[in-house]
Design an enzyme around this catalytic site. Structure first.
Site, mmCIF file in Angstrom:
data_model
loop_
_atom_site.group_PDB
_atom_site.id
_atom_site.type_symbol
_atom_site.label_atom_id
_atom_site.label_comp_id
_atom_site.label_asym_id
_atom_site.label_seq_id
_atom_site.Cartn_x
_atom_site.Cartn_y
_atom_site.Cartn_z
ATOM 1 N N HIS A 68 0.828 -1.209 0.000
ATOM 2 C CA HIS A 68 0.000 0.000 0.000
ATOM 3 C C HIS A 68 0.859 1.253 0.000
ATOM 4 C CE1 HIS A 68 -3.456 -2.524 0.852
ATOM 5 N NE2 HIS A 68 -2.831 -3.036 1.893
ATOM 6 N N HIS A 96 1.875 8.960 1.684
ATOM 7 C CA HIS A 96 0.746 8.860 0.753
ATOM 8 C C HIS A 96 1.045 9.800 -0.403
ATOM 9 C CE1 HIS A 96 -1.790 6.635 3.669
ATOM 10 N NE2 HIS A 96 -1.099 7.330 4.550
ATOM 11 N N HIS A 121 3.309 10.544 7.297
ATOM 12 C CA HIS A 121 2.698 10.196 8.582
ATOM 13 C C HIS A 121 3.722 9.512 9.482
ATOM 14 C CE1 HIS A 121 -1.630 10.028 6.755
ATOM 15 N NE2 HIS A 121 -1.234 11.254 7.029
#
Length: 307
Positions: A68, A96, A121
């Protein structure tokens, strides 16, 4: 484990369907959100975040492509103490991004509707718990330090060189490598004093609603080449390039977002940046339409020739 791997935009378990397998993803304090300056409550008593052990550390940092995103495991010698005195221990750091077309940005939080290129993050857990695994089940278990990335005609950000040069070692989902001697503080914005704060959730399944979010107002600057490397180096479980690995913004639902600054520091609203903002929004909308149409059209043969 779950039989079906969750995704952002393809297959049975895309983000619209997360709540079917992970009910909390349909909750009322989800993340990310749009940070709207006019709704943000100014709270001058929010003190600067106190980061310990974030500087250069010569130990090993395992780095993994989990299908991911790319995730850097962090030593628990790194900790963050928030304004109310709560101490959180660092667990991992991930990113991301966008990249599905040259203009698509991929931050999760947006500021007044504007999506940044990348979001960083740093995930922490409350030090009153013995482990991340324990803390992630508790209502006050987690905190995320988030930072947004800008790309203009910046020169290469040397603090990211080592990290980015090793992405080729973890091209495939499940691959790991080890980096030695990273300075995480240098990989974050230069000014960490000013931030937005609100209560939200993990932005990926299981979307547990136990995350205290701290989104830094200052940004990280990367070069275009560096951003493109991140956007194009990694493959997911289907051996497709990991791109647009961000969740859409979620309803605020009467939550309060606080900030310890009055207006966004040094943001130049030039005509160019305004134009870029509008073009980017149009691009986003087209991308969502494309995703939507792609799901509605019966799959004839593999549609590899989509833009």
């Amino acid at each position: 484990g779950h039989g079906v791997e969750w995704t952002y935009s393809e297959g049975m378990l895309d983000e619209a369907h997360w709540p079917l397998e992970y009910p909390k993803c349909g909750g009322r304090r989800q993340s990310p959100i749009d940070l709207q300056m006019k709704k943000v409550q100014y709270n001058p008593s929010l003190r600067a975040l106190n980061l310990t052990g974030y500087g250069l550390w010569h130990g090993e940092f395992p780095v993994t492509n989990n299908g991911h995103t790319v995730q850097i495991s962090l030593p628990s010698t790194m900790s963050m103490t928030t304004s109310d005195g709560t101490q959180y221990l660092a667990k991992q750091m991930h990113f991301h991004w966008g990249g599905a077309s040259s203009e698509i940005s991929g931050s999760e939080h947006t500021v007044d509707g504007m999506r940044y290129v990348i979001e960083i993050h740093v995930v922490h857990y409350n030090s009153k718990y013995n482990s991340y695994e324990e803390a992630q089940k508790e209502p006050d278990g987690l905190a995320v330090l988030a930072a947004l990335v800008e790309v203009k005609d910046y020169t290469e950000n040397a603090y990211y060189s080592k990290f980015i040069s090793h992405l080729e070692d973890i091209r495939y989902a499940g691959q790991s490598t080890v980096l030695r001697g990273l300075d995480i503080e240098d990989m974050l914005p230069g000014d960490l004093r000013y931030y937005y704060s609100y209560l939200g959730s993990l932005t990926t399944p299981p979307c547990t609603e136990n995350v205290h979010w701290f989104v830094v107002a200052d940004t990280v600057k990367l070069s275009k080449t560096q951003v493109e490397k991140l956007e194009n180096s990694l493959l997911n479980h289907q051996n497709k390039t990991i791109q647009n690995d961000y969740r859409r913004t979620q309803p605020l639902n009467h939550r309060v977002v606080e900030a310890n600054f009055m207006s966004r520091p040094h943001q130049e609203y030039t005509l160019a940046s305004k134009l870029h903002f509008y073009l980017n929004n149009i691009d986003q909308t087209l991308e969502y339409l494309r995703r939507f149409i792609e799901q509605k059209i019966p799959k004839r043969k593999k549609q590899e020739n989509w833009p």
